[in-house]
Structure formats: C-alpha cells, structure tokens
Design a protein around this motif. Structure first.
Motif, short mmCIF file in Angstrom:
data_model
loop_
_atom_site.label_atom_id
_atom_site.label_comp_id
_atom_site.label_asym_id
_atom_site.label_seq_id
_atom_site.Cartn_x
_atom_site.Cartn_y
_atom_site.Cartn_z
N LEU A 87 -6.31 2.70 -2.22
CA LEU A 87 -5.52 3.59 -1.36
C LEU A 87 -6.41 4.51 -0.53
CD1 LEU A 87 -2.45 4.68 -3.50
CD2 LEU A 87 -2.48 3.23 -1.48
N GLY A 129 2.11 6.40 -4.75
CA GLY A 129 1.34 7.48 -4.16
C GLY A 129 0.23 7.94 -5.08
N HIS A 141 0.81 -1.22 0.00
CA HIS A 141 0.00 0.00 0.00
C HIS A 141 0.84 1.27 0.00
CE1 HIS A 141 0.83 -0.77 4.23
NE2 HIS A 141 0.66 0.52 4.43
N LYS A 142 2.14 1.17 0.30
CA LYS A 142 3.00 2.36 0.29
C LYS A 142 3.87 2.46 -0.95
CE LYS A 142 3.29 2.84 5.27
NZ LYS A 142 4.17 2.89 6.43
N GLU A 143 3.68 1.57 -1.90
CA GLU A 143 4.57 1.53 -3.06
C GLU A 143 4.29 2.67 -4.04
OE1 GLU A 143 6.17 -1.72 -6.30
OE2 GLU A 143 4.94 -2.34 -4.62
N SER A 156 -6.45 4.58 3.49
CA SER A 156 -6.26 5.81 4.27
C SER A 156 -7.43 6.06 5.21
CB SER A 156 -6.04 7.00 3.34
OG SER A 156 -7.22 7.28 2.62
#
Length: 126
Positions: free
Chosen positions: A79, A35, A31-33, A83
C-alpha cells in the motif's frame, strides 16, 4: 459482508479465520479494500498474540499466524508503494500490487521464523 454489500475492514481481518484472512490479503487488484488503520491494528494484535502463544507450552499452530503476520506487513508495504507510485497498469509496473507484496511478505516472515528457508520461499513465490 453486510446486506448492502459493504464490510468492516478490521472485522474481516480480525474475526474471520486465518485462512480466509490470508485469502483476502493475497487478492490482487484490491488496493482500496483495506486501509492502513485496519492492517496495522490486525498486525499488532496478531504479532503480540503469536509471540505469546509461541512462547507458551500450549500446542497451538504457528503456520497460519506466521503467514498471516507476514501477509499483513507485506500488504502494508504494498500500500505504501501504491501510494508513492500510483496504480500501475502497464506491463513493467504491474508488480506494484499489495496482494503480491502480501504473498512475498508471508513467505519472507515464515522463512525467517522457521528453518525451511530456501525451499519454502521458492514454493510460496513460484
């Protein structure tokens, strides 16, 4: 990838071929790969260029661009949900994963564009 094991998010989505980009987007647990900025930029480019080539008389493939566009917007939705709800590790919240939403988005976008709606959606989701 650079020599120090980093990579540019937008370059990974825009410069790589479509198959490799779809593989990046479908990967679960990342999930952080990517933006929002790189995903939205790639979505805008691919959507506009896909519309342009689909309307032209040039024989170009539409399968990979349609899957890629759907995977991009599915990953964006995933995403957003991560969040809002956070990363879920329990059994009931594990479906909130951007990679899973990318696969569902690719299936939904491609089935909305083509006439293979039911069979293609079932094959891609299962």
């Amino acid at each position: 990838r650079y020599s120090n094991q980093t990579f540019n998010q937008a370059a990974a989505l825009l410069v790589e071929n479509g198959k490799q980009g779809i593989t990046y987007l479908f990967k679960r647990g990342t999930h952080k790969e990517f933006g929002y900025a790189s995903l939205c930029t790639a979505l805008a480019f691919y959507f506009v260029l896909s519309c342009w080539t689909a309307g032209s008389a040039v024989a170009s493939g539409l399968v990979i661009p349609m899957l890629y566009t759907g995977a991009l917007y599915g990953r964006i939705i995933g995403l957003i949900l991560v969040s809002i709800f956070g990363v879920q590790t329990n059994e009931y919240g594990a479906w909130i994963d951007p990679g899973l939403f990318a696969a569902i988005g690719a299936a939904s976008f491609f089935s909305g564009v083509s006439r293979l709606t039911i069979s293609l959606t079932v094959i891609m989701v299962s």
